[in-house]
Design a protein around this motif. Structure first.
Motif, PDB file in Angstrom:
ATOM      1  N   GLY A   1       0.803  -1.218   0.000  1.00 25.56           N
ATOM      2  CA  GLY A   1       0.000   0.000   0.000  1.00 25.56           C
ATOM      3  C   GLY A   1       0.831   1.261   0.000  1.00 25.56           C
ATOM      4  N   GLN A   2       2.130   1.125   0.197  1.00 23.86           N
ATOM      5  CA  GLN A   2       3.012   2.290   0.296  1.00 23.86           C
ATOM      6  C   GLN A   2       3.499   2.729  -1.082  1.00 23.86           C
ATOM      7  OE1 GLN A   2       6.445   1.599   2.779  1.00 23.86           O
ATOM      8  NE2 GLN A   2       7.390   3.539   2.239  1.00 23.86           N
ATOM      9  N   ARG A   3       3.608   4.043  -1.237  1.00 21.05           N
ATOM     10  CA  ARG A   3       4.258   4.637  -2.410  1.00 21.05           C
ATOM     11  C   ARG A   3       5.586   5.219  -1.943  1.00 21.05           C
ATOM     12  NH1 ARG A   3       0.459   5.313  -6.609  1.00 21.05           N
ATOM     13  NH2 ARG A   3      -1.676   5.219  -5.856  1.00 21.05           N
ATOM     14  N   PHE A   4       6.628   5.033  -2.731  1.00 16.35           N
ATOM     15  CA  PHE A   4       7.936   5.581  -2.395  1.00 16.35           C
ATOM     16  C   PHE A   4       8.685   5.859  -3.692  1.00 16.35           C
ATOM     17  CE2 PHE A   4       8.126   0.990  -2.365  1.00 16.35           C
ATOM     18  CZ  PHE A   4       9.301   0.666  -3.011  1.00 16.35           C
ATOM     19  N   ALA A   5       9.733   6.625  -3.600  1.00 11.32           N
ATOM     20  CA  ALA A   5      10.494   7.005  -4.791  1.00 11.32           C
ATOM     21  C   ALA A   5      11.862   6.345  -4.789  1.00 11.32           C
ATOM     22  CB  ALA A   5      10.649   8.519  -4.867  1.00 11.32           C
ATOM     23  N   VAL A   6      12.274   5.909  -5.968  1.00 11.77           N
ATOM     24  CA  VAL A   6      13.640   5.451  -6.209  1.00 11.77           C
ATOM     25  C   VAL A   6      14.133   6.333  -7.356  1.00 11.77           C
ATOM     26  CG1 VAL A   6      15.131   3.540  -6.885  1.00 11.77           C
ATOM     27  CG2 VAL A   6      13.091   3.091  -5.499  1.00 11.77           C
ATOM     28  N   GLY A   7      14.916   7.324  -7.020  1.00 13.04           N
ATOM     29  CA  GLY A   7      15.312   8.314  -8.018  1.00 13.04           C
ATOM     30  C   GLY A   7      14.071   9.047  -8.497  1.00 13.04           C
ATOM     31  N   ASP A   8      13.866   9.089  -9.822  1.00 16.93           N
ATOM     32  CA  ASP A   8      12.686   9.773 -10.358  1.00 16.93           C
ATOM     33  C   ASP A   8      11.556   8.797 -10.692  1.00 16.93           C
ATOM     34  OD1 ASP A   8      13.794   8.537 -12.546  1.00 16.93           O
ATOM     35  OD2 ASP A   8      13.744  10.302 -13.847  1.00 16.93           O
ATOM     36  N   ILE A   9      11.626   7.588 -10.128  1.00 12.07           N
ATOM     37  CA  ILE A   9      10.589   6.581 -10.350  1.00 12.07           C
ATOM     38  C   ILE A   9       9.729   6.467  -9.090  1.00 12.07           C
ATOM     39  CG2 ILE A   9      10.119   4.155 -10.846  1.00 12.07           C
ATOM     40  CD1 ILE A   9      12.896   4.079 -12.230  1.00 12.07           C
ATOM     41  N   GLU A  10       8.415   6.632  -9.272  1.00  7.63           N
ATOM     42  CA  GLU A  10       7.490   6.419  -8.161  1.00  7.63           C
ATOM     43  C   GLU A  10       7.103   4.953  -8.148  1.00  7.63           C
ATOM     44  OE1 GLU A  10       2.952   7.017  -7.904  1.00  7.63           O
ATOM     45  OE2 GLU A  10       3.806   8.930  -7.239  1.00  7.63           O
ATOM     46  N   VAL A  11       7.323   4.299  -7.023  1.00  8.17           N
ATOM     47  CA  VAL A  11       7.038   2.876  -6.879  1.00  8.17           C
ATOM     48  C   VAL A  11       5.841   2.709  -5.953  1.00  8.17           C
ATOM     49  CG1 VAL A  11       7.991   0.635  -6.217  1.00  8.17           C
ATOM     50  CG2 VAL A  11       9.517   2.403  -7.109  1.00  8.17           C
ATOM     51  N   HIS A  12       4.930   1.832  -6.316  1.00 10.39           N
ATOM     52  CA  HIS A  12       3.788   1.517  -5.466  1.00 10.39           C
ATOM     53  C   HIS A  12       3.790   0.016  -5.223  1.00 10.39           C
ATOM     54  CE1 HIS A  12      -0.831   1.909  -4.700  1.00 10.39           C
ATOM     55  NE2 HIS A  12      -0.158   1.644  -3.621  1.00 10.39           N
ATOM     56  N   ALA A  13       3.901  -0.373  -3.964  1.00 13.02           N
ATOM     57  CA  ALA A  13       3.857  -1.782  -3.581  1.00 13.02           C
ATOM     58  C   ALA A  13       2.422  -2.141  -3.202  1.00 13.02           C
ATOM     59  CB  ALA A  13       4.797  -2.035  -2.402  1.00 13.02           C
ATOM     60  N   PHE A  14       1.955  -3.315  -3.626  1.00 12.63           N
ATOM     61  CA  PHE A  14       0.599  -3.748  -3.268  1.00 12.63           C
ATOM     62  C   PHE A  14       0.606  -5.238  -2.941  1.00 12.63           C
ATOM     63  CE2 PHE A  14       1.117  -3.764  -7.855  1.00 12.63           C
ATOM     64  CZ  PHE A  14       0.653  -5.010  -8.244  1.00 12.63           C
ATOM     65  N   ALA A  15      -0.274  -5.637  -2.051  1.00 11.91           N
ATOM     66  CA  ALA A  15      -0.327  -7.019  -1.570  1.00 11.91           C
ATOM     67  C   ALA A  15      -0.796  -7.965  -2.663  1.00 11.91           C
ATOM     68  CB  ALA A  15      -1.267  -7.108  -0.371  1.00 11.91           C
ATOM     69  N   ILE A  16      -0.197  -9.154  -2.685  1.00  6.53           N
ATOM     70  CA  ILE A  16      -0.616 -10.211  -3.600  1.00  6.53           C
ATOM     71  C   ILE A  16      -0.771 -11.511  -2.808  1.00  6.53           C
ATOM     72  CG2 ILE A  16       0.393  -9.189  -5.679  1.00  6.53           C
ATOM     73  CD1 ILE A  16       2.807 -11.028  -5.333  1.00  6.53           C
ATOM     74  N   PRO A  17      -1.632 -12.432  -3.280  1.00  7.31           N
ATOM     75  CA  PRO A  17      -1.850 -13.686  -2.554  1.00  7.31           C
ATOM     76  C   PRO A  17      -0.831 -14.763  -2.929  1.00  7.31           C
ATOM     77  CG  PRO A  17      -3.397 -13.522  -4.378  1.00  7.31           C
ATOM     78  CD  PRO A  17      -2.580 -12.260  -4.384  1.00  7.31           C
ATOM     79  N   HIS A  18       0.124 -14.993  -2.052  1.00  3.66           N
ATOM     80  CA  HIS A  18       1.134 -16.029  -2.273  1.00  3.66           C
ATOM     81  C   HIS A  18       1.574 -16.554  -0.917  1.00  3.66           C
ATOM     82  CE1 HIS A  18       3.988 -18.281  -4.605  1.00  3.66           C
ATOM     83  NE2 HIS A  18       5.024 -17.764  -3.997  1.00  3.66           N
ATOM     84  N   ASP A  19       2.049 -17.792  -0.876  1.00  2.10           N
ATOM     85  CA  ASP A  19       2.452 -18.396   0.395  1.00  2.10           C
ATOM     86  C   ASP A  19       3.895 -18.029   0.730  1.00  2.10           C
ATOM     87  OD1 ASP A  19       3.651 -19.913  -1.545  1.00  2.10           O
ATOM     88  OD2 ASP A  19       2.955 -21.849  -0.788  1.00  2.10           O
ATOM     89  N   ALA A  20       4.109 -16.742   0.905  1.00  4.74           N
ATOM     90  CA  ALA A  20       5.425 -16.209   1.262  1.00  4.74           C
ATOM     91  C   ALA A  20       5.229 -15.196   2.386  1.00  4.74           C
ATOM     92  CB  ALA A  20       6.075 -15.547   0.046  1.00  4.74           C
ATOM     93  N   ALA A  21       6.320 -14.711   2.924  1.00  3.13           N
ATOM     94  CA  ALA A  21       6.262 -13.725   4.005  1.00  3.13           C
ATOM     95  C   ALA A  21       5.965 -12.345   3.422  1.00  3.13           C
ATOM     96  CB  ALA A  21       7.579 -13.711   4.779  1.00  3.13           C
TER      97      ALA A  21
ATOM     98  N   PRO B   1       4.153 -11.053   0.637  1.00  2.00           N
ATOM     99  CA  PRO B   1       4.502 -10.803  -0.770  1.00  2.00           C
ATOM    100  C   PRO B   1       3.825  -9.555  -1.323  1.00  2.00           C
ATOM    101  CG  PRO B   1       2.854 -12.516  -0.622  1.00  2.00           C
ATOM    102  CD  PRO B   1       3.246 -12.184   0.793  1.00  2.00           C
ATOM    103  N   VAL B   2       4.505  -8.887  -2.250  1.00  2.00           N
ATOM    104  CA  VAL B   2       3.970  -7.685  -2.889  1.00  2.00           C
ATOM    105  C   VAL B   2       4.266  -7.704  -4.387  1.00  2.00           C
ATOM    106  CG1 VAL B   2       4.057  -6.186  -0.847  1.00  2.00           C
ATOM    107  CG2 VAL B   2       6.060  -6.360  -2.320  1.00  2.00           C
ATOM    108  N   GLY B   3       3.400  -7.024  -5.130  1.00  2.00           N
ATOM    109  CA  GLY B   3       3.644  -6.704  -6.532  1.00  2.00           C
ATOM    110  C   GLY B   3       3.988  -5.227  -6.590  1.00  2.00           C
ATOM    111  N   PHE B   4       4.379  -4.756  -7.768  1.00  2.00           N
ATOM    112  CA  PHE B   4       4.814  -3.367  -7.885  1.00  2.00           C
ATOM    113  C   PHE B   4       4.292  -2.717  -9.154  1.00  2.00           C
ATOM    114  CE2 PHE B   4       8.181  -5.454  -5.444  1.00  2.00           C
ATOM    115  CZ  PHE B   4       8.312  -4.593  -4.366  1.00  2.00           C
ATOM    116  N   THR B   5       4.052  -1.408  -9.065  1.00  2.00           N
ATOM    117  CA  THR B   5       3.932  -0.578 -10.255  1.00  2.00           C
ATOM    118  C   THR B   5       5.016   0.488 -10.162  1.00  2.00           C
ATOM    119  OG1 THR B   5       2.325   0.953  -9.274  1.00  2.00           O
ATOM    120  CG2 THR B   5       1.444  -0.931 -10.508  1.00  2.00           C
ATOM    121  N   PHE B   6       5.499   0.890 -11.320  1.00  2.00           N
ATOM    122  CA  PHE B   6       6.551   1.896 -11.422  1.00  2.00           C
ATOM    123  C   PHE B   6       6.074   2.984 -12.377  1.00  2.00           C
ATOM    124  CE2 PHE B   6       8.269  -2.341 -10.896  1.00  2.00           C
ATOM    125  CZ  PHE B   6       9.113  -2.210  -9.804  1.00  2.00           C
TER     126      PHE B   6
END
Length: 196
Positions: A36-56, A58-63
């Protein structure tokens, strides 16, 4: 690579338990993130979002940068509505198409592993991807590039994944047609550069 590691706290805790003690010493910096967090890596805005997987955690991303959006989502057992929302408007969508159902069922994996892969916290099948791509309310068909990724070498092949996806895209009505390019990522050969 001398780059910081962007990781959720539960994922980092799991990595510390699994990896050797030298793991943390090799890191050049750790940036804690959360779904749910948005953060920047240089001039790229990254958005992490939850995904259903059997891991600790897990997240997907948009850039996003310069008016362009790239979405990356692999390692998920199904396509929740929230994930579909995050994928809309992507100029490039990199999407898991992990296995062919029949190849997995008759393949060499132990039954317990097959059950894990087929579960709602496992991996997307070619069929599940097909259902998503043919659904005009789910997939907006806006992407210039649709990349099928994370193909199993044991339970899939690039031809099967591509044919299944193309057939689904062909089922879309003309007013909601996908006009971009369908690509299949390899585990061994990089894709061509994609101009966005």
């Amino acid at each position: 690579w001398k780059a910081p590691l962007y990781v959720t706290e539960p994922t980092m805790d799991a990595m510390k338990r699994i990896l050797p003690e030298t793991f943390e010493k090799r890191l050049r910096g750790v940036e804690m993130i959360q779904a749910g967090q948005r953060f920047a890596v240089g001039d790229i805005e990254v958005h992490a979002f939850a995904i259903p997987h059997d891991a600790a955690d897990p997240v997907g991303f948009t850039f996003r940068t310069n008016g362009t959006k790239v979405a990356l989502v692999t390692d998920l057992g199904y396509m929740p509505e929230l994930v579909k929302v995050h994928l809309r408007g992507a100029d490039c969508l990199i999407l898991e198409s992990n296995h062919d159902l029949e190849m997995l069922k008759v393949g060499p994996y132990p039954w317990v592993v097959k059950q894990r892969i087929l579960s709602r916290t496992g991996h997307l099948s070619n069929h599940a991807v097909s259902e998503y791509l043919s659904d005009r309310d789910g997939f907006d068909a806006a992407a210039r590039y649709l990349v099928l990724a994370h193909l199993s070498e044991e339970n899939n092949n690039p031809f099967a994944a591509e044919i299944c996806a193309q057939e689904a895209l062909n089922r879309r009505p003309p007013e909601a047609a996908f006009t971009g390019e369908l690509l299949v990522a390899s585990q061994h050969v990089p894709l061509k550069p994609l101009e966005l």
